[in-house]
Motif scaffolding. Structure first.
Motif, PDB file in Angstrom:
ATOM      1  N   GLU A  65       0.798  -1.226   0.000  1.00 25.88           N
ATOM      2  CA  GLU A  65       0.000   0.000   0.000  1.00 25.88           C
ATOM      3  C   GLU A  65       0.832   1.279   0.000  1.00 25.88           C
ATOM      4  OE1 GLU A  65      -3.066   0.184  -0.609  1.00 25.88           O
ATOM      5  OE2 GLU A  65      -3.390  -1.989  -0.582  1.00 25.88           O
ATOM      6  N   LYS A  68       0.001   4.183  -2.246  1.00 26.54           N
ATOM      7  CA  LYS A  68      -1.447   4.085  -2.447  1.00 26.54           C
ATOM      8  C   LYS A  68      -2.125   4.625  -1.193  1.00 26.54           C
ATOM      9  CE  LYS A  68      -0.622  -0.094  -5.175  1.00 26.54           C
ATOM     10  NZ  LYS A  68      -0.744  -1.567  -5.179  1.00 26.54           N
ATOM     11  N   LEU A  69      -2.486   3.727  -0.267  1.00 24.16           N
ATOM     12  CA  LEU A  69      -3.084   4.177   0.991  1.00 24.16           C
ATOM     13  C   LEU A  69      -2.056   4.825   1.908  1.00 24.16           C
ATOM     14  CD1 LEU A  69      -5.347   1.088   1.856  1.00 24.16           C
ATOM     15  CD2 LEU A  69      -5.999   3.210   0.699  1.00 24.16           C
ATOM     16  N   SER A  71       1.668   6.923   2.380  1.00 29.27           N
ATOM     17  CA  SER A  71       2.604   7.834   1.724  1.00 29.27           C
ATOM     18  C   SER A  71       3.977   7.756   2.381  1.00 29.27           C
ATOM     19  CB  SER A  71       2.094   9.274   1.801  1.00 29.27           C
ATOM     20  OG  SER A  71       3.089  10.184   1.395  1.00 29.27           O
ATOM     21  N   ALA A 326      -0.694   7.799   6.595  1.00 30.42           N
ATOM     22  CA  ALA A 326      -1.949   7.407   5.956  1.00 30.42           C
ATOM     23  C   ALA A 326      -2.426   8.518   5.018  1.00 30.42           C
ATOM     24  CB  ALA A 326      -3.002   7.116   7.009  1.00 30.42           C
ATOM     25  N   SER A 327      -2.574   8.191   3.734  1.00 32.87           N
ATOM     26  CA  SER A 327      -3.037   9.168   2.747  1.00 32.87           C
ATOM     27  C   SER A 327      -4.547   9.339   2.787  1.00 32.87           C
ATOM     28  CB  SER A 327      -2.623   8.731   1.337  1.00 32.87           C
ATOM     29  OG  SER A 327      -1.230   8.563   1.251  1.00 32.87           O
ATOM     30  N   THR A 328      -5.220   8.364   3.371  1.00 32.47           N
ATOM     31  CA  THR A 328      -6.666   8.393   3.510  1.00 32.47           C
ATOM     32  C   THR A 328      -7.019   7.555   4.730  1.00 32.47           C
ATOM     33  OG1 THR A 328      -8.757   7.981   2.346  1.00 32.47           O
ATOM     34  CG2 THR A 328      -7.007   6.352   2.055  1.00 32.47           C
ATOM     35  N   GLU A 329      -8.276   7.546   5.099  1.00 36.31           N
ATOM     36  CA  GLU A 329      -8.674   6.713   6.226  1.00 36.31           C
ATOM     37  C   GLU A 329      -8.541   5.239   5.851  1.00 36.31           C
ATOM     38  OE1 GLU A 329     -12.890   6.212   8.121  1.00 36.31           O
ATOM     39  OE2 GLU A 329     -11.915   7.954   9.031  1.00 36.31           O
ATOM     40  N   ILE A 330      -7.994   4.450   6.771  1.00 38.96           N
ATOM     41  CA  ILE A 330      -7.716   3.033   6.517  1.00 38.96           C
ATOM     42  C   ILE A 330      -8.404   2.193   7.581  1.00 38.96           C
ATOM     43  CG2 ILE A 330      -5.896   1.279   6.403  1.00 38.96           C
ATOM     44  CD1 ILE A 330      -3.959   3.531   5.617  1.00 38.96           C
ATOM     45  N   ARG A 336      -9.684   1.498  12.840  1.00 41.03           N
ATOM     46  CA  ARG A 336      -9.589   2.639  11.935  1.00 41.03           C
ATOM     47  C   ARG A 336      -8.282   3.398  12.178  1.00 41.03           C
ATOM     48  NH1 ARG A 336     -10.626   8.037  12.298  1.00 41.03           N
ATOM     49  NH2 ARG A 336     -11.288   7.778  14.472  1.00 41.03           N
ATOM     50  N   LYS A 339      -6.757   9.465   8.464  1.00 41.53           N
ATOM     51  CA  LYS A 339      -5.910  10.127   7.470  1.00 41.53           C
ATOM     52  C   LYS A 339      -4.935  11.056   8.193  1.00 41.53           C
ATOM     53  CE  LYS A 339      -6.063  13.266   3.497  1.00 41.53           C
ATOM     54  NZ  LYS A 339      -6.926  14.042   2.578  1.00 41.53           N
TER      55      LYS A 339
END
Length: 461
Positions: A65, A68-69, A71, A326-330, A336, A339
């Protein structure tokens, strides 16, 4: 969607969380998290949530990831200050792949063969400086040799002879800019030294680029090839990128290899049974030779040394944590990760999980021997040099120089440790703490001057 965050590690202080504990002993914090919370947990560093993932499956997720998810660019802001926002792993993917394509061919087997002689030469220079007997402190002694090998291999003999020691001193100051915890806007003495060294290093490297363009080396070496390289579309590689690539190779190699080879030597000295196994392999491969004729084929055949280096990587990974943001919420296993939160792998803990390795605190290089029926080698279980697309590009170079350095030292000397071997305190590079001294004495066969007929020996194998 789950709203539960990863289980939080207890014991943090108001406002700063676990910052003070992390500064004192980061690996102890990570181990306590695993012992009390399991393979997924979190802790706070001055208001920033650190989400820790342990074990091969989480390692696989982390590497797959990345970009992707997760960084890599946002997780190590110190890298942007030491290098450039559009350089290598921190550039946009298309640019990163272009720059990576410049470097990777230079670490293929065909290119690596030329480095063995350089490595042996620099290691024998160390032997000459050490003499017949005495003692040395590992990091201050082996660190400069690693830098000498890098300067000679990547910049050429003339550069190394004229600027080797100045380059090393500047580079240590430059490396001080690697700061994971404190804000980079703080004008600390380390940051000031790092930026001053960066300017001087760029000026030195640009001078050598200009010199080599005016008078190209024939046949070309690593540096000459790099200067003449073009991107696949035919455009020239900017000089700034060439300078950054040289700095990256030397920086990454020195930070990891100096510590890793010191740990490897310490492990062999503390485990005389396996040290003897390695010595017997050296005797079979190069006899009583002093290492001056060491070649690619001989080095490649040192399989027991390979196993020893992998076991040291497992027990003492110099890169004790790897970080992403985290580039977005995972959502991971029902938890959880918000981000902007940090996500960490901890090779220092994963490598000692009983789920991954039998008797994880024991030194047992044969656990990595594919011929060992009891060996259990799981993918993504050994990650001291990273993994996925961003795995250390120079890992094979690093392992090769460690093999050569250890081989030369073991051929020349009987050695013993004078100090307890322990990790350096604090959140810096996970090297053996100083002093970590080795007493050495020239071995009888070498002292008697009976080098083996290496070419004949190779022909007989």
């Amino acid at each position: 969607m789950s709203t539960a965050t990863l289980p939080a590690l207890e014991g943090g202080a108001p406002l700063i969380g676990h910052l003070a504990q992390f500064f004192r002993d980061p690996v102890a914090v990570l181990k306590r998290g695993y012992a009390t919370k399991g393979s997924l947990f979190s802790f706070k560093l001055a208001g920033r949530r650190m989400n820790v993932m342990l074990g091969p499956e989480n390692n696989k997720f982390f590497f797959e990831e990345t970009d992707k998810l997760l960084s890599i660019r946002e997780s190590m802001p110190f890298f942007l200050k030491m290098f450039s926002p559009d350089f290598y792993s921190f550039a946009e993917m298309e640019e990163y792949l272009r720059q990576r394509a410049i470097i990777m061919p230079r670490f293929k087997a065909a290119s690596m063969k030329q480095y063995v002689g350089i490595m042996a030469e620099e290691c024998l220079s160390l032997v000459e400086r050490l003499g017949d007997e005495g003692s040395f402190d590992m990091i201050p002694t082996l660190g400069p040799v690693v830098m000498d090998i890098a300067a000679h291999s990547f910049m050429g003999r003339e550069f190394h002879q004229k600027l080797g020691h100045e380059f090393f001193d500047l580079f240590r100051d430059f490396s001080a800019g690697m700061e994971f915890v404190l804000p980079l806007w703080l004008p600390t003495s380390k940051q000031i030294r790092s930026q001053r060294a960066k300017k001087k290093l760029h000026a030195i490297l640009q001078g050598w680029i200009d010199k080599r363009r005016a008078a190209p080396l024939d046949p070309p070496d690593f540096f000459q090839d790099l200067i003449g390289t073009r991107y696949p579309d035919g455009t020239a590689v900017p000089d700034e990128t060439i300078r950054h690539l040289i700095l990256l190779l030397v920086w990454a190699g020195h930070e990891t290899t100096a510590g890793q080879v010191s740990w490897a030597l310490a492990d062999l000295l503390q485990n005389p049974g396996y040290q003897q196994v390695v010595r017997e392999e050296l005797a079979a491969g190069i006899g009583d030779g002093d290492g001056s004729n060491l070649n690619w084929e001989q080095t490649l055949a040192l399989t027991k040394m390979d196993l020893a280096l992998r076991e040291t990587e497992r027990l003492h990974p110099v890169a004790y944590i790897l970080s992403r943001k985290a580039s977005t919420e995972i959502v991971r296993e029902g938890y959880r990760i918000a981000k902007g939160d940090f996500v960490l792998l901890a090779p220092s803990v994963t490598h000692r999980m009983t789920e991954n390795f039998h008797h994880p605190d024991a030194y047992d290089p044969e656990r990595f021997n594919p011929d060992n029926p009891d060996a259990r080698i799981e993918s993504n279980s050994l990650v001291g040099f990273g993994g996925g697309m961003h795995r250390c590009a120079g890992v094979n170079f690093a392992r090769l120089e460690m093999k050569v350095l250890l081989a030369v030292l073991l051929q020349h000397y009987d050695m013993e440790l004078l100090d307890e071997v322990r990790p350096i305190a604090g959140a810096g590079t996970y090297w053996p703490a100083q002093p970590c001294r080795v007493r050495y004495r020239k071995r009888a066969a070498v002292r008697a001057g009976r080098p083996a007929d290496v070419p004949a020996l190779v022909a007989s194998i």
